[in-house]
Design a protein around this motif. Sequence first.
Motif, mmCIF file in Angstrom:
data_model
loop_
_atom_site.group_PDB
_atom_site.id
_atom_site.type_symbol
_atom_site.label_atom_id
_atom_site.label_comp_id
_atom_site.label_asym_id
_atom_site.label_seq_id
_atom_site.Cartn_x
_atom_site.Cartn_y
_atom_site.Cartn_z
ATOM 1 N N GLY A 1 75.885 47.352 76.887
ATOM 2 C CA GLY A 1 77.297 47.230 76.831
ATOM 3 C C GLY A 1 77.933 46.214 75.692
ATOM 4 N N VAL A 2 78.978 45.566 76.186
ATOM 5 C CA VAL A 2 79.943 44.731 74.862
ATOM 6 C C VAL A 2 79.017 43.548 74.634
ATOM 7 N N HIS A 3 78.195 42.929 75.827
ATOM 8 C CA HIS A 3 77.304 41.704 75.619
ATOM 9 C C HIS A 3 76.263 41.902 74.434
ATOM 10 N N ILE A 4 75.956 43.103 74.076
ATOM 11 C CA ILE A 4 74.913 43.202 73.026
ATOM 12 C C ILE A 4 75.744 44.381 71.866
ATOM 13 N N MET A 5 76.852 44.460 72.156
ATOM 14 C CA MET A 5 77.585 45.181 71.218
ATOM 15 C C MET A 5 79.012 44.859 71.148
ATOM 16 N N PRO A 6 79.265 43.430 70.702
ATOM 17 C CA PRO A 6 80.753 43.059 70.946
ATOM 18 C C PRO A 6 81.773 43.854 69.910
ATOM 19 N N SER B 1 74.508 38.395 66.130
ATOM 20 C CA SER B 1 75.011 37.002 66.087
ATOM 21 C C SER B 1 76.167 36.461 66.841
ATOM 22 N N GLN B 2 76.767 37.587 67.572
ATOM 23 C CA GLN B 2 77.768 37.319 68.541
ATOM 24 C C GLN B 2 77.395 37.830 69.749
ATOM 25 N N SER B 3 76.191 38.262 70.227
ATOM 26 C CA SER B 3 75.983 38.791 71.327
ATOM 27 C C SER B 3 75.784 37.637 72.459
ATOM 28 N N MET B 4 75.831 38.037 73.695
ATOM 29 C CA MET B 4 75.768 36.970 74.586
ATOM 30 C C MET B 4 74.927 37.489 75.661
ATOM 31 N N GLN B 5 74.361 36.538 76.389
ATOM 32 C CA GLN B 5 73.389 36.837 77.492
ATOM 33 C C GLN B 5 74.345 36.797 78.845
ATOM 34 N N PHE B 6 74.625 37.882 79.294
ATOM 35 C CA PHE B 6 75.347 38.023 80.320
ATOM 36 C C PHE B 6 74.903 39.029 81.262
ATOM 37 N N ILE B 7 74.451 38.700 82.555
ATOM 38 C CA ILE B 7 74.139 39.583 83.498
ATOM 39 C C ILE B 7 72.858 40.561 82.916
ATOM 40 N N TYR B 8 72.666 40.846 81.776
ATOM 41 C CA TYR B 8 71.409 41.447 81.415
ATOM 42 C C TYR B 8 71.109 40.856 80.202
ATOM 43 N N MET B 9 69.796 40.823 79.897
ATOM 44 C CA MET B 9 69.126 40.294 79.005
ATOM 45 C C MET B 9 69.087 41.064 77.472
ATOM 46 N N ARG B 10 69.066 40.240 76.609
ATOM 47 C CA ARG B 10 68.978 41.130 74.988
ATOM 48 C C ARG B 10 67.916 41.993 75.092
ATOM 49 N N PRO B 11 68.019 43.318 74.491
ATOM 50 C CA PRO B 11 66.809 43.972 74.340
ATOM 51 C C PRO B 11 65.982 43.874 73.046
ATOM 52 N N ASN B 12 65.017 44.590 72.980
ATOM 53 C CA ASN B 12 63.965 44.411 71.761
ATOM 54 C C ASN B 12 65.051 44.755 70.471
ATOM 55 N N TYR B 13 64.702 44.027 69.549
ATOM 56 C CA TYR B 13 65.346 44.331 68.232
ATOM 57 C C TYR B 13 64.155 44.710 67.197
#
Length: 468
Positions: free
Chosen positions: A343-348, A409-421
């Motif tokens: 979602g937009v939390h990891i793809m703003p 750098s602009q991602s946010m932790q919201f509802i779901y955790m950030r995935p593997n990079y």
Amino acid sequence: MSTIDPKQTTYTSPELFNVSDGPVGRPPGSERRIEAQSMVAGHSVESLVEKFGSPLYVMDETRLRASYRRLSEAFKAGWTHTVIGCSVKTNYLSSVVAVMRDEGAWGEVVSGFEYRLCRDLGIPGDQIIFNGPWKTDDDLRLAFSEGAVLNLDGDDELERVEALAAGLGQKVKVGLRINMQLNYPPWDKFGFKLETGHAMEAARLVDKSEHLELNGLHMHVGTYIPDPGLYGRGIEALIALALRIERETDATISSLDIGGGYATRNTLHDTMLPGEAITATAEEYAEAITAPLRRASAQFKEAPRLCIEPGRILVDEAASMITTVRAVKRISGQQKAVLIDAGVHIMPTAWWYDHEIRPEFDHGHDIEDYRIVGPLCMQIDVVRKQVNLPALSTGDRLVIQDVGAYNFSQSMQFIYMRPNYVMAHAKGVDIIRAREEDSYVRQLENLPDHLIGPETQGSILCKDKPNG
Ligand SMILES: Cc1ncc(COP(=O)(O)O)c(C=O)c1O
């Protein structure tokens, strides 16, 4: 003025033909069937997901290095003494900055965090360009002591830096960030204004100061600027100011910094043409910026160094997001929503770009009109408002292209955790930032003693408590 005499011309109304196979006969959007993409950075999407999960952010080291080299060669061909200060905020994953450092980049930073990150990765202080509208006193002292390139943003900072330098009994070299009316809306939050004389006034103040020495001018036109002409006008104005400062003060302007903002092939929302069609090449940007410098070089006290601060043009096209379809449902009108796990939390950047989205495979199904939405519990979690793709089902995978800039750098932790990079490189694929766990989000919390009940005794929040 038209040369046609209306009295001499007989008007005939146009005839409309139905062209077979032409736009009239085709379903909307089918004029371009989006290509399938089953490989990312030389690895199959399937194997990447099997190993690292979905969603997955994949940085391609080879492409990263290639973008750096192309830009560096283009600028150095026009002006040998060019320094590339890679914009750290665009992607501050350490592995990305380390690749840039390996290629010879300096770091362009706007906070103590970014400064320390560069130092930690071995970029020396005197190869760090320190910009930004607010720098803390501690960060400034560190920058002075290591000889960083410091660009002042306004009167308050000028006074504060002078007082700090005086307190330390030091003479500190500084640059001035300049803003000017080049585009609309203007980037006037930053720097000293050229047109009002504020910039010249600041130059005189620095020149008179016992504790400061003016040696550079800096500007950043804005972000995602597809037109190299804007940079041409910007550097010409900067050169004219530098020459005036050199004539009217004792300063030697040994560095001109034109900033970043070079666009990529990503397409902004609501533009008529795709990004690819309107964006200049690295060579075009380089020529627009270096040609005025070559013309003016003999007029400087000494030929200045040119700094550029590219961000997105280096990293955007080097990264992709792999994502999986988790649900398909009908929404308003004829459109269907495809719910994906990114979602937009990891793809703003989906909030301003129509990212290219490709299916892993094309099984030849009919084209459907889709809205691509993320998994967040928010109506505004929309990754693409409208895209035509071959019919999709739950479990299908998609590749979202060109997500290297600003998405981490602009991602946010919201509802779901950030995935593997992960980063794909010549020897394989490595995790460069591990998927977050619940404990990552909660580790800094504290549960006050009176809220610890018998049921929370085993909670991670109690582990350091005497009764936990
Ligand atoms: C001072 C400065 N330099 C460089 C950049 C990098 O911009 P971009 O990623 O658009 O190239 C920015 C971004 O806003 C900036 O503020």
